[in-house]
Write a protein that holds these residues in place. Structure first.
Motif, mmCIF file in Angstrom:
data_model
loop_
_atom_site.group_PDB
_atom_site.id
_atom_site.type_symbol
_atom_site.label_atom_id
_atom_site.label_comp_id
_atom_site.label_asym_id
_atom_site.label_seq_id
_atom_site.Cartn_x
_atom_site.Cartn_y
_atom_site.Cartn_z
ATOM 1 N N GLY A 1 -4.450 -1.724 -6.718
ATOM 2 C CA GLY A 1 -4.488 -1.709 -8.176
ATOM 3 C C GLY A 1 -4.255 -3.080 -8.776
ATOM 4 N N ALA A 2 -3.337 -3.846 -8.176
ATOM 5 C CA ALA A 2 -3.084 -5.206 -8.666
ATOM 6 C C ALA A 2 -4.315 -6.083 -8.476
ATOM 7 N N LEU A 3 -4.978 -5.950 -7.329
ATOM 8 C CA LEU A 3 -6.206 -6.715 -7.106
ATOM 9 C C LEU A 3 -7.293 -6.315 -8.100
ATOM 10 N N GLN A 4 -7.428 -5.037 -8.340
ATOM 11 C CA GLN A 4 -8.456 -4.563 -9.267
ATOM 12 C C GLN A 4 -8.154 -4.972 -10.704
ATOM 13 N N SER A 5 -6.889 -5.115 -11.044
ATOM 14 C CA SER A 5 -6.550 -5.522 -12.413
ATOM 15 C C SER A 5 -6.984 -6.954 -12.694
ATOM 16 N N GLN B 1 0.814 -1.218 0.000
ATOM 17 C CA GLN B 1 0.000 0.000 0.000
ATOM 18 C C GLN B 1 0.848 1.270 0.000
ATOM 19 N N ASP B 2 2.146 1.133 0.295
ATOM 20 C CA ASP B 2 3.023 2.305 0.350
ATOM 21 C C ASP B 2 3.464 2.783 -1.024
ATOM 22 N N GLN B 3 3.354 1.924 -2.029
ATOM 23 C CA GLN B 3 3.782 2.283 -3.374
ATOM 24 C C GLN B 3 2.560 2.607 -4.223
ATOM 25 N N SER B 4 2.746 3.455 -5.208
ATOM 26 C CA SER B 4 1.617 3.820 -6.060
ATOM 27 C C SER B 4 1.573 2.940 -7.305
ATOM 28 N N TYR B 5 0.371 2.736 -7.792
ATOM 29 C CA TYR B 5 0.137 1.924 -8.986
ATOM 30 C C TYR B 5 0.640 2.688 -10.211
ATOM 31 N N PRO B 6 1.290 2.013 -11.163
ATOM 32 C CA PRO B 6 1.771 2.706 -12.369
ATOM 33 C C PRO B 6 0.617 3.376 -13.127
ATOM 34 N N ASP B 7 0.841 4.562 -13.582
ATOM 35 C CA ASP B 7 -0.124 5.364 -14.344
ATOM 36 C C ASP B 7 -1.292 5.879 -13.503
ATOM 37 N N ARG B 8 -1.327 5.534 -12.214
ATOM 38 C CA ARG B 8 -2.387 6.038 -11.337
ATOM 39 C C ARG B 8 -1.796 6.320 -9.959
ATOM 40 N N PRO B 9 -1.208 7.477 -9.760
ATOM 41 C CA PRO B 9 -0.550 7.768 -8.486
ATOM 42 C C PRO B 9 -1.518 7.835 -7.303
ATOM 43 N N ASP B 10 -2.810 8.002 -7.548
ATOM 44 C CA ASP B 10 -3.785 8.073 -6.451
ATOM 45 C C ASP B 10 -4.180 6.693 -5.935
ATOM 46 N N LEU B 11 -3.749 5.599 -6.614
ATOM 47 C CA LEU B 11 -4.130 4.234 -6.262
ATOM 48 C C LEU B 11 -2.915 3.478 -5.739
ATOM 49 N N ALA B 12 -3.087 2.758 -4.621
ATOM 50 C CA ALA B 12 -1.994 1.961 -4.065
ATOM 51 C C ALA B 12 -1.704 0.766 -4.972
ATOM 52 N N LEU B 13 -0.457 0.309 -4.951
ATOM 53 C CA LEU B 13 -0.027 -0.777 -5.830
ATOM 54 C C LEU B 13 -0.805 -2.059 -5.558
ATOM 55 N N GLY B 14 -0.973 -2.428 -4.305
ATOM 56 C CA GLY B 14 -1.682 -3.660 -3.971
ATOM 57 C C GLY B 14 -3.136 -3.628 -4.393
#
Length: 136
Positions: free
Chosen positions: A84-88, A69-82
């Protein structure tokens, strides 16, 4: 797989049915085919698959930790990486799905164990066949 083995009359059928079941469970788990891409007439397999429930729980448990959750999702800085990965992969992101998985897995275990007990109660065992050892 134990339930399939109990219902099968011999090992050949049990191996074939077990392999087919494994393929169907993997296909309907939501990883090979994302939940939103599964056709409406086949979505029951996703919701009934123990693999999909376990995969969803493991993914949520891992990807919703602070490390992801500390890192941002690529192309969407408002979304956490984890998240975003789940949503993908069209996975849910709420932690209560982990506990739904625990309840679902326990229910499946109880149902299949009870079904196996009932099946074994009504099956007639095969008579052992005499064998002649090979003299060579």
């Amino acid at each position: 797989f134990r339930f399939i083995g109990i219902l099968s009359p011999n090992m050949v059928i049990a191996n074939g049915a077990g392999g087919l079941t494994l393929v169907l469970l993997i296909i309907s788990s939501g990883f090979a085919i994302v939940r939103t891409d599964i056709p409406d007439w086949m979505i029951w397999a996703y919701w009934g698959s123990p693999y999909s429930w376990a995969l969803r729980a493991f993914a949520i448990n891992e990807l919703m930790t602070p490390k992801w959750q500390d890192q941002s999702y690529p192309d969407r800085p408002d979304l956490a990486l984890g998240k975003g990965a789940l949503q993908s992969f069209a996975f849910y992101t709420e932690n209560h799905w982990i506990w739904f998985n625990v309840l679902f897995q326990l229910a499946v275990y109880v149902i299949l164990t009870f079904g196996g007990i009932v099946s074994l109660h009504f099956q007639v065992p095969q008579e052992p066949r005499a064998t002649i050892p090979d003299p060579a």
